[in-house]
Design a protein around this motif. Structure first.
Motif, PDB file in Angstrom:
ATOM      1  N   ARG A 135     -15.698  41.928 -10.354  1.00 26.26           N
ATOM      2  CA  ARG A 135     -15.253  41.013  -9.313  1.00 26.26           C
ATOM      3  C   ARG A 135     -16.272  41.004  -8.173  1.00 26.26           C
ATOM      4  O   ARG A 135     -16.854  42.048  -7.853  1.00 26.26           O
ATOM      5  N   ASN A 180     -17.204  39.325  -4.084  1.00 24.78           N
ATOM      6  CA  ASN A 180     -16.639  38.690  -2.898  1.00 24.78           C
ATOM      7  C   ASN A 180     -17.714  38.600  -1.820  1.00 24.78           C
ATOM      8  O   ASN A 180     -18.562  39.490  -1.709  1.00 24.78           O
ATOM      9  N   ALA A 222     -13.420  42.934   2.059  1.00 22.69           N
ATOM     10  CA  ALA A 222     -12.282  42.317   1.387  1.00 22.69           C
ATOM     11  C   ALA A 222     -11.482  43.337   0.586  1.00 22.69           C
ATOM     12  O   ALA A 222     -12.045  44.192  -0.102  1.00 22.69           O
ATOM     13  N   GLY A 265     -11.048  34.856  -1.945  1.00 23.20           N
ATOM     14  CA  GLY A 265     -12.496  34.794  -2.068  1.00 23.20           C
ATOM     15  C   GLY A 265     -13.078  35.544  -3.242  1.00 23.20           C
ATOM     16  O   GLY A 265     -14.300  35.589  -3.409  1.00 23.20           O
ATOM     17  N   TRP A 266     -12.232  36.127  -4.095  1.00 25.15           N
ATOM     18  CA  TRP A 266     -12.748  36.871  -5.234  1.00 25.15           C
ATOM     19  C   TRP A 266     -13.092  35.938  -6.395  1.00 25.15           C
ATOM     20  O   TRP A 266     -12.334  35.014  -6.713  1.00 25.15           O
ATOM     21  N   TYR A 295     -23.310  37.017  -1.200  1.00 25.06           N
ATOM     22  CA  TYR A 295     -22.183  37.864  -1.582  1.00 25.06           C
ATOM     23  C   TYR A 295     -22.483  39.304  -1.186  1.00 25.06           C
ATOM     24  O   TYR A 295     -23.640  39.737  -1.170  1.00 25.06           O
TER      25      TYR A 295
END
Length: 387
Positions: free
Chosen positions: A60, A62, A67, A73-74, A108
């Protein structure tokens, strides 16, 4: 056992170029430019294990470094099927493919590596000690929130970015007092768009040697020389961003070798030795240094050798989670040192003043550090650290 598909850095770079040429993503009709993130995994050597298996269920990412699991937002990258990977097969630039996904262009900050759960007799995550039998590997948080990695990287519109996760098995597996094992992850992420590699050869008699790329006495990347003596350290962030690297070669019954100040250039290989002129190191007796560190400290114990005021990590081990016991094996002979100057073969010289002279450093999970000098020309016991 199902393995991931293997690919080299060269192939990953080629795919990046092809996708960039064709357009790596689209806006999906939303008006937001997208790119593609491709994720793969590699590994540094392990200490005392024949196999270290992990099963990746998802990765994953973000844009927010802070987060939490439930925040927005993932973007999730899911392998086509859970990849049970033997980390110790991922040496010398070999990668396990974890999949790819389109995501909005931008920067990111956070990566989460999520592992599958062990279930009954089905071992998703396990280890095989050298000469032993397979045992479960406990992964306390990996199967829920995943392991958190903070590494900024940028995804440009209509391009593919290769992100390589380096899972350091040697520093990630911790023994417990009852003979079981737990995972204390040491994982880094490197975008290949800003990286290159270092390669070379040790003498074939020293095949199996552990080779590290270090900066400031800390291991950045590691590998194992293959049966021909070849080693590849990749990916390494370019020197213009990160600084030059020191190549450190260690093996039982052989003196340590150090090549200082090796530069790395994006999409290029810096060669420090060749098959015709490999790095050959003299034999050395070995000594052991052992003791305990406060078990609750969850400490990593390292042996550093200092040459011209610069430290080099020669060995490391996690202290036992329940007893705090540790043991390091160190060459007593003088290390051989050379400084990279762009031409081969390199000229090495022994440093007699450093023979058997180490600083043993215990690093607690809290960040606290203790150290003590050691003369390892003979074995040392009861070198203890209290936190």
């Amino acid at each position: 056992m199902k393995r991931g598909s293997w690919r080299t850095l060269g192939l990953a770079a080629a795919i990046s170029m092809m996708v960039a040429a064709c357009g790596g993503g689209s806006d999906g009709g939303s008006g937001t430019p997208t790119g593609t993130l491709h994720v793969a995994m590699t590994d540094a050597p392990a200490c005392g294990f024949d196999h270290v298996y992990v099963t990746v269920s998802q990765v994953r990412v973000n844009a927010n470094a802070q987060a939490t699991d439930s925040d927005a937002g993932w973007t999730t990258i899911v392998p086509s099927s859970p990849q049970r990977i033997d980390l110790l097969s991922l040496t010398n630039g070999v990668l396990a493919d974890l999949g790819q996904a389109a995501l909005p262009a931008g920067q990111y900050q956070q990566v989460r590596l999520v592992l599958a759960q062990n279930s009954g007799n089905s071992l998703a995550n396990s280890i095989v000690p050298t000469g032993g039998t397979e045992q479960p590997l406990a992964t306390p948080s990996a199967t829920q929130s995943g392991y958190k990695i903070i590494q900024p990287f940028t995804v440009q519109p209509n391009t593919l970015v290769d992100l390589v996760l380096d899972f350091n098995a040697c520093k990630s597996v911790v023994a417990r007092g009852n003979g079981s094992y737990a995972l204390k992850p040491v994982v880094t992420a490197t975008p290949t768009t800003v990286s290159g590699q270092i390669s070379g050869y040790v003498a074939t008699a020293e095949a199996g040697a552990t080779v590290y790329a270090e900066q400031g006495g800390k291991v950045v990347r590691g590998t194992v020389a293959d049966s021909t003596g070849k080693f590849v350290l990749a990916p390494l962030i370019q020197s213009s961003t990160q600084g030059n690297y020191d190549v450190v070669i260690v093996q039982n019954n052989v003196a340590s070798g150090i090549v200082r100040a090796v530069p790395v250039v994006v999409n290029a290989t810096t060669t420090v030795s060749t098959p015709a002129a490999p790095i050959a190191l003299p034999a050395s007796s070995m000594s052991s240094v052992s003791g305990t560190a406060t078990p609750s400290a969850n400490a990593l114990v390292r042996a550093l050798q200092t040459i011209d005021a610069s430290p080099y990590e020669i060995a490391s081990v996690n202290a036992n989670l329940d007893t705090g016991a540790y043991q390091l094996f160190l060459p007593a002979a003088a290390p051989l040192v050379s400084t990279y100057a762009g031409s081969l073969p390199l000229s090495f010289a022994a440093v007699p003043a450093a023979a058997g002279q180490y600083t043993v450093e215990a690093n607690a999970a809290s960040g606290a550090t203790q150290s003590a000098p050691v003369n390892a020309t003979t074995s040392q016991t009861n070198l203890n650290f209290s936190f």
